[in-house]
Write a protein that holds these residues in place. Structure first.
Motif, PDB file in Angstrom:
ATOM      1  N   CYS A  17       0.845  -1.194   0.000  1.00 24.04           N
ATOM      2  CA  CYS A  17       0.000   0.000   0.000  1.00 24.04           C
ATOM      3  C   CYS A  17       0.885   1.251   0.000  1.00 24.04           C
ATOM      4  CB  CYS A  17      -0.918  -0.032   1.227  1.00 24.04           C
ATOM      5  SG  CYS A  17      -2.132   1.293   1.248  1.00 24.04           S
ATOM      6  N   PRO A  19       1.693   5.188  -2.291  1.00 21.96           N
ATOM      7  CA  PRO A  19       0.999   6.180  -3.117  1.00 21.96           C
ATOM      8  C   PRO A  19       0.910   5.817  -4.599  1.00 21.96           C
ATOM      9  CG  PRO A  19       2.412   7.291  -1.559  1.00 21.96           C
ATOM     10  CD  PRO A  19       2.706   5.814  -1.434  1.00 21.96           C
ATOM     11  N   SER A  21       0.223   2.918  -5.770  1.00 18.36           N
ATOM     12  CA  SER A  21      -0.704   1.800  -5.949  1.00 18.36           C
ATOM     13  C   SER A  21      -1.931   2.243  -6.742  1.00 18.36           C
ATOM     14  CB  SER A  21      -1.176   1.263  -4.600  1.00 18.36           C
ATOM     15  OG  SER A  21      -0.112   0.729  -3.877  1.00 18.36           O
ATOM     16  N   GLU A  22      -2.454   1.330  -7.545  1.00 17.34           N
ATOM     17  CA  GLU A  22      -3.662   1.632  -8.311  1.00 17.34           C
ATOM     18  C   GLU A  22      -4.917   1.549  -7.451  1.00 17.34           C
ATOM     19  OE1 GLU A  22      -4.014  -0.019 -12.310  1.00 17.34           O
ATOM     20  OE2 GLU A  22      -1.987  -0.799 -12.058  1.00 17.34           O
ATOM     21  N   ARG A  23      -4.824   0.941  -6.286  1.00 18.23           N
ATOM     22  CA  ARG A  23      -5.974   0.806  -5.388  1.00 18.23           C
ATOM     23  C   ARG A  23      -5.729   1.618  -4.114  1.00 18.23           C
ATOM     24  NH1 ARG A  23      -9.325  -3.052  -7.417  1.00 18.23           N
ATOM     25  NH2 ARG A  23      -8.387  -4.789  -8.546  1.00 18.23           N
ATOM     26  N   HIS A  24      -6.837   2.031  -3.497  1.00 18.85           N
ATOM     27  CA  HIS A  24      -6.757   2.758  -2.235  1.00 18.85           C
ATOM     28  C   HIS A  24      -6.471   1.793  -1.090  1.00 18.85           C
ATOM     29  CE1 HIS A  24      -8.034   6.480  -4.021  1.00 18.85           C
ATOM     30  NE2 HIS A  24      -9.093   5.882  -4.544  1.00 18.85           N
ATOM     31  N   CYS A  25      -6.069   2.326   0.031  1.00 18.96           N
ATOM     32  CA  CYS A  25      -5.773   1.542   1.226  1.00 18.96           C
ATOM     33  C   CYS A  25      -7.034   0.818   1.702  1.00 18.96           C
ATOM     34  CB  CYS A  25      -5.249   2.450   2.322  1.00 18.96           C
ATOM     35  SG  CYS A  25      -4.760   1.558   3.804  1.00 18.96           S
ATOM     36  N   GLU A  29      -8.945   5.243   6.358  1.00 21.51           N
ATOM     37  CA  GLU A  29     -10.103   5.895   5.765  1.00 21.51           C
ATOM     38  C   GLU A  29      -9.639   6.900   4.721  1.00 21.51           C
ATOM     39  OE1 GLU A  29     -13.130   7.257   8.361  1.00 21.51           O
ATOM     40  OE2 GLU A  29     -12.807   5.630   9.767  1.00 21.51           O
ATOM     41  N   GLY A  30     -10.452   7.107   3.715  1.00 20.47           N
ATOM     42  CA  GLY A  30     -10.092   8.039   2.653  1.00 20.47           C
ATOM     43  C   GLY A  30      -9.167   7.386   1.636  1.00 20.47           C
ATOM     44  N   ALA A  31      -8.371   8.190   0.989  1.00 26.30           N
ATOM     45  CA  ALA A  31      -7.498   7.701  -0.085  1.00 26.30           C
ATOM     46  C   ALA A  31      -6.054   7.570   0.379  1.00 26.30           C
ATOM     47  CB  ALA A  31      -7.597   8.643  -1.276  1.00 26.30           C
ATOM     48  N   HIS A  33      -2.523   5.912   2.199  1.00 26.29           N
ATOM     49  CA  HIS A  33      -1.730   4.703   1.979  1.00 26.29           C
ATOM     50  C   HIS A  33      -0.931   4.439   3.250  1.00 26.29           C
ATOM     51  CE1 HIS A  33      -2.644   6.155  -2.084  1.00 26.29           C
ATOM     52  NE2 HIS A  33      -2.730   4.866  -2.349  1.00 26.29           N
TER      53      HIS A  33
END
Length: 117
Positions: A17, A19, A21-25, A29-31, A33
């Protein structure tokens, strides 16, 4: 015509995880990492990169040979709630190694032949 499995078969994605990464954590919470390794199950169409769809005929064969196995992924903090799915035996072994998850599938009710229940 081959029948595609839409939601019952998943693939394991393991990623760090960060920054880029193509996916969020999955935990913050939120976007944000968090910098740790995440392992999550996705249907083939949502995998990055996208995977080929799984067909019922292939799933039956892989299930019979032990290449496809059932897994129950418990929901966080919700007791026995969770998701049931079919996955590759290799990916289930990796998931168990990463998460220390050994939750067995719930037992099916057994009917007694002698007492008719």
């Amino acid at each position: 015509m081959e029948m595609v499995i839409r939601g019952g078969y998943r693939h394991l994605e393991v990623r760090k995880c960060v920054p880029s990464s193509e996916r969020h954590c999955l935990v913050s919470e939120g976007a944000g990492h968090c910098g740790v390794i995440h392992a999550a199950w996705f249907v083939p169409a949502l995998c990055l990169p996208r995977r080929k769809p799984v067909h019922i005929e292939g799933l039956v064969l892989r299930s019979a040979t032990g290449e496809s196995v059932p897994v129950h992924v418990p929901s966080r903090g919700r007791g026995h709630a969770g998701r049931h799915m079919r996955v590759s035996a290799e990916e289930r072994a990796l998931w168990r190694e990463l998460t220390d998850e050994e939750t067995p599938l719930p037992a099916a009710p057994v009917e007694s032949v002698l007492d008719g229940r």
